[in-house]
Design an enzyme around this catalytic site. Structure first.
Site, PDB file in Angstrom:
ATOM      1  N   ASP A   1       0.825  -1.200   0.000  1.00 46.39           N
ATOM      2  CA  ASP A   1       0.000   0.000   0.000  1.00 46.39           C
ATOM      3  C   ASP A   1       0.862   1.253   0.000  1.00 46.39           C
ATOM      4  O   ASP A   1       1.822   1.365   0.775  1.00 46.39           O
ATOM      5  CB  ASP A   1      -0.895  -0.016   1.250  1.00 46.39           C
ATOM      6  CG  ASP A   1      -1.847   1.146   1.302  1.00 46.39           C
ATOM      7  OD1 ASP A   1      -2.777   1.175   0.484  1.00 46.39           O
ATOM      8  OD2 ASP A   1      -1.660   2.025   2.171  1.00 46.39           O
TER       9      ASP A   1
ATOM     10  N   GLU B   1       1.516  -0.318  -4.973  1.00 50.13           N
ATOM     11  CA  GLU B   1       0.580   0.744  -5.351  1.00 50.13           C
ATOM     12  C   GLU B   1       1.350   2.060  -5.399  1.00 50.13           C
ATOM     13  O   GLU B   1       1.988   2.451  -4.427  1.00 50.13           O
ATOM     14  CB  GLU B   1      -0.551   0.849  -4.336  1.00 50.13           C
ATOM     15  CG  GLU B   1      -1.515   1.984  -4.632  1.00 50.13           C
ATOM     16  CD  GLU B   1      -2.349   2.384  -3.427  1.00 50.13           C
ATOM     17  OE1 GLU B   1      -3.553   2.611  -3.608  1.00 50.13           O
ATOM     18  OE2 GLU B   1      -1.797   2.479  -2.308  1.00 50.13           O
TER      19      GLU B   1
END
Length: 558
Positions: free
Chosen positions: A209, A277
């Site tokens: 993330d 990401e």
């Protein structure tokens, strides 16, 4: 130690071209009736996931957390939050998934923790404790204001005053999500130990993330974006975060050294992978830098295809720009996830299964791996929720200009005839919209022409063609709203070369095509374009795929 990851995996590059199904555990399946999905619920639905013909699952955070950002605020990297189950449940999930041929990847939120994490609890006690430098602390300016003008993604200053240390700490997201200091080697080693913990439990990879947020630059102000008569370019006017060029608060060169250490750890566990990401103005260049050379991430994806624009010219421009930059790196593409409005609504395909099939064919024919978000296979539209129903802190903060992320996080509908779509026996944490019940899994499962079965068919078709999974790509000019490309895999003899034409218009299109093009015998019926006499004919939202000999360069005069 679970040694299955060392001895039981087949094909160390399984991730290259893999299709990964994202599970948002709170909303997938509730096994105990408390209204929140859990790990046992995922186990109960693994046969369904395997039936989609995907290669892996990605499970959004299930770690111990105060849930202020619903698991992306981790208080214990090694603990399963009780609302989701136990570590034993997770181990059973890994075993059950592997038994069905599914790899297991999990979210790792490395750039920040919850303010309830023991590391932060110690760090904030004083300026000289053993973990004093584990987070990003800075003194106030002479006038008491924050060290820089950096903004939080969730609104307001990225700096929060702490009265214990009489300093500010950095939080790129919520105030309760302090940023770790990756300039401290002890922090880097501690984070790698947390990752190793899950590798030893047999996971096959990690979705990382906000991975470009791990390091910050010098504590100097970010400059403003350029402006125009219409206001700031590319900015949501409700969120000041977008008013800056983020030159100093993220995507720093020092992050590459951390990624190399992370990759070295993963390389100790053959067959594991990573997908990062990337949220950045220059996301395509960052994706390339983060995946090139085989020393950093295996894959990366950005938000370039997660916005509203989806015309074929824009898609062609984005994809060709990526190919020009990435070299030996590897992209991962997604059209939806837990942070953006549902694909069917965002790309204007609600109640239009033909267009949703086209979007799936577009995604599955690109070079790279693929992430599919739960519910996309059902064509779920964005749920319309009231302010009183929202729980997402971003939606509550920016209402009504921005309604947050809850609209794409409502529970997965399994059956139209039962309460709450058979997601839970109790009251769900978010409501199940009535319009989702008509798209429920069981209803579509029994309908041969449903979108769900189209997903199964196209995913199975992709599996059978190595050129689509791992091959090279070449794009041809867009003409009459038709996106044209070819995929080839020179490593196989004979070389498999496929031609793809995707009609984004609502009209019949007939275009010139190579005379050598031959329709595939194994193409499913939904691949409905016709190749004949040097032409390809495409119905509205039509999909055409053909095989072409690889003897010489193809001239596709479009």
């Amino acid at each position: 130690m679970n040694t299955q990851h060392i001895f039981g995996r087949q094909g160390q590059d399984w991730w290259r071209g893999a299709v990964i199904y994202q599970i948002y555990p709170r909303s997938f399946m509730d096994s105990n009736g408390d209204g929140i999905g859990d790990l046992q619920g995922i186990i109960d639905k693994l046969d369904y996931i395997a039936s989609l013909n995907v290669d892996a699952i990605w499970i959004s955070p299930f770690f111990t957390s105060p849930m202020k950002d619903f698991g992306y605020d981790v208080a214990d990297y090694r603990g399963v939050d009780p609302i989701f189950g136990t570590l034993d449940d997770f181990d059973r999930l890994v075993e059950a998934a592997h038994a069905r041929g599914l790899k297991v990847t999990i979210d790792q939120v490395l750039s920040h923790t919850s303010d309830l994490h023991p590391w932060f609890a110690e760090s904030r006690t004083s300026r000289d404790n053993p973990k004093a430098d584990w987070y990003v602390w800075a003194d106030a300016k002479a006038d008491g204001s924050p060290p820089t003008n950096w903004q939080s993604v969730f609104g307001g200053s990225a700096w929060q005053w702490d009265t214990r240390r009489c300093q500010y700490y950095l939080h790129n997201f919520l105030v309760s999500q302090p940023d770790l200091n990756f300039r401290n080697p002890q922090v880097v080693e501690a984070i790698l130990d947390e990752v190793r913990f899950w590798l030893d439990r047999g996971v096959d990879g990690f979705r990382l993330d906000a991975i470009n947020f791990c390091t910050h630059g010098e504590l100097v102000d970010n400059p403003p974006r350029s402006s125009s008569a219409e206001g700031f370019l590319g900015v949501r006017p409700d969120n000041p975060y977008g008013y800056q060029l983020h030159l100093h608060d993220k995507t720093q060169p020092e992050n590459l050294a951390f990624l190399e250490k992370l990759r070295a750890l993963l390389d100790e566990y053959p067959g594991t992978t990573s997908v990062g990401e990337v949220g950045d103005d220059d996301s395509l260049n960052v994706m390339a830098a983060y995946t090139q050379g085989g020393k950093r991430l295996h894959m990366a994806y950005s938000f370039d295809l997660l916005g509203e624009r989806h015309d074929p010219e824009f898609l062609h421009q984005t994809l060709t720009a990526m190919e020009a930059k990435i070299g030996d790196g590897w992209p991962c593409w997604a059209l939806g996830n837990h942070d953006v409005p549902r694909l069917a609504t965002r790309w204007k395909a609600q109640d239009d299964p033909a267009r949703l099939r086209l979007y799936l064919a577009f995604l599955l024919t690109q070079r790279g791996s693929v992430c599919l978000y739960q519910g996309e296979e059902l064509g779920l539209p964005e749920a319309e929720l009231t302010l009183e129903q929202l729980v997402d802190p971003a939606g509550i903060t920016f209402w009504p200009a921005y309604k947050g992320r809850d609209g794409c996080r409502t529970p997965h509908p399994w059956c139209a005839e039962t309460r709450h779509g058979d997601f839970s026996r109790g009251e769900p944490w978010l409501p199940v919209p009535d319009e989702h019940l008509g798209l429920a899994m069981r209803h579509q499962d029994e309908a041969p022409d449903s979108l769900l079965n189209a997903y199964r068919t196209l995913l199975a078709f992709r599996r059978e063609h190595v050129a689509l999974k791992k091959g090279e790509v070449r794009y041809h000019p867009v003409r009459d709203e038709v996106l044209c490309l070819e995929r080839s895999y020179p490593a196989r003899e004979p070389n498999e070369r496929l031609l793809v034409a995707l009609n984004f218009s609502d009209a019949l299109r007939t275009l010139p095509a190579p005379r050598e093009a031959q329709a595939l015998d194994d193409a499913p019926a939904l691949v409905n374009g016709a190749w004949a006499n040097g032409e390809v004919q495409l119905p509205p939202c039509g999909i055409a795929i053909a095989r072409c000999p690889a003897r010489e360069e193809i001239v596709w005069d479009v």
